[in-house]
Design an enzyme around this catalytic site. Sequence first.
Site, PDB file in Angstrom:
ATOM      1  N   ASP A 171      63.096  40.637  44.286  1.00 43.19           N
ATOM      2  CA  ASP A 171      63.737  42.002  43.632  1.00 43.19           C
ATOM      3  C   ASP A 171      64.822  41.595  42.943  1.00 43.19           C
ATOM      4  OD1 ASP A 171      63.873  44.344  43.202  1.00 43.19           O
ATOM      5  OD2 ASP A 171      63.990  44.955  45.582  1.00 43.19           O
TER       6      ASP A 171
ATOM      7  N   ASP B 272      58.761  51.746  41.239  1.00 41.12           N
ATOM      8  CA  ASP B 272      59.381  52.220  42.459  1.00 41.12           C
ATOM      9  C   ASP B 272      58.677  53.673  42.686  1.00 41.12           C
ATOM     10  OD1 ASP B 272      60.771  50.433  43.656  1.00 41.12           O
ATOM     11  OD2 ASP B 272      62.539  51.153  43.071  1.00 41.12           O
TER      12      ASP B 272
END
Length: 741
Positions: free
Chosen positions: A479, A549
């Site tokens: 990430d 997301d």
Amino acid sequence: MAIIYHESSKIFHLYNDTVSYIMMVMKNGHLGQLYCGKKIHDKEDFTYLLEKAGRSMTSYLYEGDRTFSLEHTRQEFPVYGTTDYRQPAVEVLQENGSRISDFQYVSHCIRAGKPKLEGLPATYTETDSEAQTVVITLQDVVTGMRAELSYSIFEEGGVIARNVRLVNNGTASVHLTQAMSLCLDLPDCDYEWLQFSGCWARERHIRHRRLVQGTQAVGSMRGNSSHEHNPFMVLKRPTADERQGEVLGFSFVYSGNFLIQAEVDAHDVTRVLVGIHPSCFDWKLESGASFQTPEAVLVYSDQGLNGMSQTFHRLYQKRLARGCWRDRERPILLNNWEATYFDFDEEQLIGIAARAKECGVELFVLDDGWFGERRSDRAGLGDWTANPRLLPGGITGLAERMEEMGLQFGLWFEPEMVNKDSDFYRRHSDWILATPGRSQSHGRYQHVLDFSRKEVVDEIYRMMSGILREAKVSYVKWDMNRSITECYSAALPADRQGEVFHRYILGVYDLYERLTAEFPRVLFESCASGGGRFDPGMLYYAPQGWTSDDSDAVERLKIQYGTSFCYPLSSIGSHVSASPNHQLLRRTPLHTRANVAYFGTFGYELDLNALTGAEITQVKEQICFMKKYRRLLQFGTFYRLQSPFEGNETAWMTVSEDRKTAIVGWYRVLNHVNGNFARVRLAGLRPDYRYRSVSDGRICYGDELMYLGLITSDDTASETGMDVKSCGDFESRIYVLESVE
Ligand code: DGJ
């Protein structure tokens, strides 16, 4: 496929069955651009394509001659200020303050295959017969700067990959203040520009406009390729559409600051530039040193946007992604992030995993929160050791328990970041990017490690590789949750601070390279708060990426549709999440959430224990369906059929290589009363094959389905009321078509 050099006319002709790319050495020694488009016959002389007419208010290069001005010449590696006033491909700042240069042809070399780009991601060949490369060397006599322009043409598809290497063969240092990877001057501006833009949770929405005089551009100055603009742009003829017409796609194989722009001049010539963003870029080249630009990939298609996308998909799936996962079906995963966020312990994870296993899930991914004092986003980043209060047996113990349950195990890292509240930062507070005497802005309470420094990358490598060596981890989610601010490296002198952004990305690539080399069986998934670094550079190391997301099925239609213009379905991370959805609070049917997620890597992002028995039955069926068809869904030929940006309905499909099986996804956002008798025209089928629809048994010829269309409205389309079965909002259907030949 061939690269021909015609000595008499000094013309280079690169061609394959699809595309011709023609350049020539002009009378001033610079490289001129003559043609980029549909394949044409080769011949000795195309010099008539060079414009020679004189114009008023034009500056000319040769005394007494009004025929040669760079302003009216299409070029491959232009500089500013010697009769050309447009944005240049290169700018070299010299000791005397001058930025003028004059890159003239010296030599060239044609070879089979495609050389590797050291330290940078790039497309590659597996055998020399797959591509040919010409490297054309130009030199500026005054500074001694050399430019090696590299062009690789692939055998398959209208693909030309380009990069530039700049070498300082002079005696004095210079500063590169602009070094673009691709410059292409097109003879007209009759194009529509398509960009893929948005923001967090709304990535890669299609935006388009006609090219007009002046400059249009997309780019990133955030240190990552960004949610805001993807390093990808399309120029299509106004009459071209998904199924036909001429299209040029420009993709930049890079994950940091970039610029893609088109400058249309007063005579409608369009100059496209693709490369590292010149703002904040300043690379010092000492005598003898060299600079390698990243790769830019150009795809020409006369088969419309789908044709262009399919070329990118094949190339990026087969010759950009690497490793054993490149060609393998992706495991169906369950990620605990939206199920638990930071609030979990080992037993809770095991409970979620057990239910997932029962449903057929193959891989359990433990997301953020397992390390250091990470109980919220305010602390712990950088401390890559398991929190013993949450995971008494550490990562090794948890991975073993997963293995005993028959599940593979995956783990989340955010290697490039630290919280100030972490032991790592307390040890190495001088390892973050920070400008002396200035604010240290945070993003999500975290700071960016100075990956331009080898010792920083080494230390993160030591920690990550230690875990991967010890525990049975078969997947890593990497990430990156903030953009870079106050970019400055304490390890570099003042005259090299313009190098930090690029050196940072080189450090990221270095860490990826080391980890993927040492752990070739681990599947890496890239992520940057969802799709903030969904780019071809990442795809070289991580064959799949977390697309956004935003896991809402309706929002995902646009995000995945836009993403598919450049990136193959095997790279598009797509999960079924809870309803109401956590980003929008929208309620969508479980089948629609899966019907969207099938067209990607597929997984779940929720606690399956929270579902009803009937829903669990559905989940089991979904997983069976995905397992049966995932090769086709992830590696088939993908066609966009109906755009979510143009109406209430979306449709896309994927077709097997032998064209015997196809899967169509059809989606309608809002229901409407008494609607039309709707059909969607399919693509990619064999006209003469008969296809049976698995859901209703109807048999139709391929030509029927492609030219008449597949009926998508159902018997209740014109009714409303109690007896209407399945036509609420957010409806969707999957059609499996199997050849009965
Ligand atoms: C952002 C990612 O996109 C999410 O999927 C999740 O991993 C969080 N970060 C965790 O902090």
